[in-house]
Enzyme design. Structure first.
Site, short mmCIF file in Angstrom:
data_model
loop_
_atom_site.label_atom_id
_atom_site.label_comp_id
_atom_site.label_asym_id
_atom_site.label_seq_id
_atom_site.Cartn_x
_atom_site.Cartn_y
_atom_site.Cartn_z
N ARG A 112 0.73 -1.27 -0.11
CA ARG A 112 0.01 0.10 -0.05
C ARG A 112 1.01 1.32 0.03
O ARG A 112 0.53 2.34 -0.68
CB ARG A 112 -0.94 -0.04 1.21
CG ARG A 112 -1.83 1.13 1.43
CD ARG A 112 -2.48 1.79 0.03
NE ARG A 112 -3.22 0.90 -0.82
CZ ARG A 112 -3.36 1.02 -1.90
NH1 ARG A 112 -3.04 2.26 -2.84
NH2 ARG A 112 -4.10 -0.03 -2.67
N LYS A 149 1.73 24.61 -2.90
CA LYS A 149 0.42 24.07 -2.59
C LYS A 149 0.57 22.55 -2.72
O LYS A 149 -0.10 21.69 -3.47
CB LYS A 149 -0.79 24.59 -3.42
CG LYS A 149 -0.54 26.25 -3.27
CD LYS A 149 -1.98 26.77 -4.13
CE LYS A 149 -2.14 28.17 -3.92
NZ LYS A 149 -2.78 28.77 -5.03
N LYS A 181 4.73 38.84 -1.91
CA LYS A 181 3.36 38.76 -2.10
C LYS A 181 2.34 39.93 -1.56
O LYS A 181 2.97 40.76 -0.94
CB LYS A 181 2.97 37.46 -1.80
CG LYS A 181 3.54 36.43 -2.53
CD LYS A 181 2.72 34.72 -2.28
CE LYS A 181 1.70 34.84 -3.47
NZ LYS A 181 1.02 33.58 -3.30
N GLU A 216 5.10 40.21 -6.50
CA GLU A 216 3.80 39.97 -7.02
C GLU A 216 3.12 41.06 -7.45
O GLU A 216 3.16 42.28 -6.64
CB GLU A 216 3.07 39.12 -6.17
CG GLU A 216 1.53 38.71 -6.40
CD GLU A 216 0.45 38.19 -5.34
OE1 GLU A 216 0.44 36.85 -5.61
OE2 GLU A 216 0.07 38.90 -4.49
N ASP A 265 -0.42 38.11 -11.08
CA ASP A 265 -1.43 37.43 -10.36
C ASP A 265 -2.86 37.76 -11.10
O ASP A 265 -3.39 38.86 -10.93
CB ASP A 265 -1.32 37.56 -8.90
CG ASP A 265 -2.05 36.60 -8.22
OD1 ASP A 265 -2.26 35.48 -8.55
OD2 ASP A 265 -3.04 36.95 -7.31
#
Length: 339
Positions: A112, A149, A181, A216, A265
């Site tokens: 597994r 992410k 950012k 950004e 963005d």
């Protein structure tokens, strides 16, 4: 983790603290708990030998064989595996991927965990390969990136799968590239203030050219502000090359010489009536204003359908969080026979 194995042609990316061996051991430990595999221990005699066949049950790009090798090594080095495909191969339903031989108990314990890594990594590699194929043939090559992410604890595994699928890696974490950012900008009091402080910190830390900055932007006004900083930095570099004093003189703010990339963005805006389902006029304008001052990265509203239209604007990179945060695992099975 590096590899010279023919079935693992693409080495694992590097990280200063991450250990794939520890991640594998954690996966095995959470499976075993404090008793081990009670089903296998109770039903399979210890001396039973078995063979097991890895079988692709869906089309896709194979990945994770290097991790699967390490799982076997951690469970039982006495289990052998003969791989009949390589990381990065396109596989078809029904295709035999590999054959294991050894103690049945060990194969069942490893099964597994091996499949979990292989299926997830193959799903990421498959999605990445489709994205990379979608930008082929453009006048200016665009590279497909993932983001941070990733699944907690699987950062390097996920990013390795992107490489196997033909993509490129974004920064590994918070340590290897600055990314200023919107929240940093808000807390710092603006883009210029944030960039100035970042440059001062890099100088104070003695990091030289080892750390790059990405900024950004969300509007053309923010793009223009970064362009002003980039032009100032170029003038400073040209003055230094000519042996002249930096513009502004002694005491002037440090130029933004470490800003190498500008994120654009959500400048590809959803428009069902436009090609690819996105209006890229704002994105194209931003790319044009930046020109050769820095690399550009498009982010937001990126799908397989919209990617070619976004890439056609000439952006250097397109980052796609869905490659790792919304992965569809590739269906792979393991069929065991006793000997």
């Amino acid at each position: 983790m590096t590899s010279s194995k023919p079935h693992v042609p693409i080495p694992c990316p590097s990280h200063p603290t991450y250990s794939i061996a520890k991640v594998i051991q954690a996966a095995l430990d959470e499976d075993a708990g404090d008793r081990g595999d009670v089903t296998t221990l109770s039903t399979i005699p210890a001396d039973t030998q078995a063979s097991a066949t890895f079988l692709a049950k869906a089309p896709g790009v194979l990945a994770g064989l290097g991790v699967a090798d390490e799982v076997l090594a951690a469970v039982d080095p006495g289990v052998t595996v003969e791989w009949r495909a390589r990381d990065g191969d396109t596989v078809a339903p029904g295709q035999v991927l590999g054959l294991m031989r050894g103690p049945a108990r060990s194969i069942l314990v490893a099964e597994r965990v091996m499949l979990n890594f292989m299926q997830r990594m193959s799903g990421i590699a498959t999605a990445t390969a489709a994205m990379v194929a979608a930008v082929q043939g453009l006048p200016r090559p665009t590279r497909v990136l993932e983001t941070r992410k990733t699944a907690p604890g699987l950062r390097l595994v996920d990013k390795w799968a992107v490489l196997i699928g033909g993509g490129s890696n974004h920064r590994m974490g918070l340590y290897d590239m600055m990314m200023i950012k919107d929240n940093h900008v808000a807390a710092a009091g603006g883009i210029t203030a944030a960039v100035r402080r970042a440059e001062e910190w890099i100088k104070a830390q003695g990091l030289g050219d080892s750390l790059a900055i990405e900024v950004e932007t969300r509007t053309l006004e923010e793009v223009d502000e970064v362009v002003g900083l980039l032009k100032e930095a170029r003038a400073a570099r040209e003055a230094e090359a000519a042996g002249q004093a930096a513009p502004g003189g002694e005491g002037a703010p440090l130029p933004a010489v470490h800003v190498t990339r500008v994120m654009l963005d959500n400048m590809a805006r959803r428009d069902p009536g436009a090609e690819g389902g996105v209006d890229v006029s704002m994105l194209a304008e931003a790319v044009g204003r930046i020109g050769d001052l820095a690399d550009t990265e498009a982010s937001g509203n990126v799908t397989l359908a919209s990617l070619p239209t976004i890439a056609a604007t000439g952006v250097t990179f397109v980052s796609v969080g869905a490659l790792t945060h919304s992965v569809t695992a590739l269906d792979i099975s393991l069929n065991i026979e006793t000997q």
